[in-house]
Design a protein around this motif. Sequence first.
Motif, short mmCIF file in Angstrom:
data_model
loop_
_atom_site.label_atom_id
_atom_site.label_comp_id
_atom_site.label_asym_id
_atom_site.label_seq_id
_atom_site.Cartn_x
_atom_site.Cartn_y
_atom_site.Cartn_z
N LEU A 5 12.75 11.05 13.65
CA LEU A 5 12.52 9.62 13.80
C LEU A 5 13.57 8.90 12.96
CD1 LEU A 5 10.66 7.44 15.02
CD2 LEU A 5 9.33 7.51 12.90
N ASP A 6 14.52 8.25 13.62
CA ASP A 6 15.64 7.64 12.92
C ASP A 6 15.19 6.39 12.16
OD1 ASP A 6 16.29 5.11 14.73
OD2 ASP A 6 15.88 6.79 16.08
N GLU A 7 16.06 5.93 11.25
CA GLU A 7 15.72 4.81 10.38
C GLU A 7 15.51 3.52 11.15
OE1 GLU A 7 14.84 4.96 7.24
OE2 GLU A 7 15.08 7.13 7.49
N ASP A 8 16.28 3.32 12.20
CA ASP A 8 16.11 2.11 13.01
C ASP A 8 14.71 2.09 13.64
OD1 ASP A 8 17.15 -0.32 14.49
OD2 ASP A 8 16.69 0.99 16.20
N SER A 9 14.28 3.22 14.17
CA SER A 9 12.95 3.29 14.78
C SER A 9 11.87 3.09 13.73
CB SER A 9 12.75 4.62 15.49
OG SER A 9 13.64 4.75 16.59
N ARG A 10 12.09 3.66 12.53
CA ARG A 10 11.10 3.46 11.46
C ARG A 10 10.99 1.97 11.10
NH1 ARG A 10 9.50 8.18 8.69
NH2 ARG A 10 10.60 10.05 9.48
N ALA A 11 12.12 1.28 11.08
CA ALA A 11 12.10 -0.15 10.77
C ALA A 11 11.36 -0.93 11.86
CB ALA A 11 13.53 -0.66 10.61
N ARG A 12 11.60 -0.55 13.09
CA ARG A 12 10.93 -1.23 14.20
C ARG A 12 9.43 -0.95 14.19
NH1 ARG A 12 14.42 -3.09 18.09
NH2 ARG A 12 12.98 -2.72 19.82
N PHE A 13 9.06 0.28 13.86
CA PHE A 13 7.65 0.61 13.73
C PHE A 13 7.01 -0.24 12.62
CE2 PHE A 13 7.28 5.21 15.57
CZ PHE A 13 7.62 4.71 16.82
N PRO A 15 11.98 12.43 21.29
CA PRO A 15 12.43 11.04 21.22
C PRO A 15 11.73 10.11 22.19
CG PRO A 15 14.30 12.56 21.20
CD PRO A 15 13.09 13.38 21.50
N VAL A 16 11.30 10.63 23.34
CA VAL A 16 10.64 9.78 24.33
C VAL A 16 9.33 9.21 23.81
CG1 VAL A 16 9.35 11.67 25.44
CG2 VAL A 16 10.05 9.67 26.79
N SER A 17 8.75 9.84 22.78
CA SER A 17 7.49 9.36 22.23
C SER A 17 7.66 8.04 21.47
CB SER A 17 6.89 10.41 21.29
OG SER A 17 6.52 11.58 22.00
N ILE A 18 8.88 7.71 21.08
CA ILE A 18 9.12 6.45 20.36
C ILE A 18 8.78 5.26 21.26
CG2 ILE A 18 10.87 5.01 19.27
CD1 ILE A 18 12.29 7.64 18.46
#
Length: 338
Positions: free
Chosen positions: A202-210, A177-180
Amino acid sequence: MTQVTQQPLFGDGSPSDALAEGTVDVVVIGGGAAGLNGALILTRSRRSVVVIDSGSPRNAPAEAVHGLIALDGTPPSEILRRGREQVRQYGGRVVHGEVVSAEPAAPSADGDLRFRVTLADGRSITTRRILVATGLTDVLPAVPGLAEHWGHSVVHCPYCHGWEVRDEPIGVLATGPVSIGHAFLFRQLTEDLTYFTHGTDLDEDSRARFAARGIRVIDTPVTEVVSDENGALAGVRLADGQVVARRVLAVLAQLQIRAQGLEGLRLPMQDLPNKGRGFASGVAGITEVPGVWVAGNATDLVAQVGASAAAGALAGADINRMLATADTDAALLGKSPR
């Protein structure tokens, strides 16, 4: 002080000093930025100091140290060479060796602390205090081809190496997770960033932010780092055979402190979320073990060279303060502080 040309430190021809006889004020275990700066503070306070240096610095593969005022762009080996010279200038000794045992010894006649430090070649030394500055080792993911580019095209710190890889096609090889958060820091440096989940969540929120930042996500596992005909990093091969072109990979390696040979000190450890385990310490590097301090990456896993050097200076000053108190206690008893 007599110097002998035994084994060179870091292969630069710098000689190893003879190990001091009798009892010294401080043995510093580790000759990196933290250890050498702590030794410098102590030697300038007229303390007898021996630095034990195994000659294997963490940043040896890097071409230069960055983000350090006045020394930005200086090769790590040059900084250490100057540091050793400066410690020696004030009477300190820098000894090439590997510590295999460090443990409490019988106190002096006035009750002052004593420790015995033994090296792999059988030599040993008695000291009043110890500063542990052994640093850490980066344990890379077991991906073929990755390690050979470490410190050059495979990097970990955006502040240490980021400017040098700006605008390149960069890949983040996730290790957890720290790689996000790591990805967002490298996105500041390039518009061409690909995040390889490599089996991590990789959660959906992180995917959206990416997606909002234009970071491409690839979930297919990475099986190999590919080099071009000149040996430069060219990309990564995925489990389906596809090769994704990249010039740089950012990887947060597992951080493993160098604790071998220090078991006899019984230093307490602490867990650092998303980073690993380090020696527990308080203000100025003091530990729960009387007479032992820690500084640098051995206790602060993410400290850069400047922060490690500063921590060594604080620890050195605190050790000198405590030794001054012990010297005064001995004088009141009419005994020599040695």
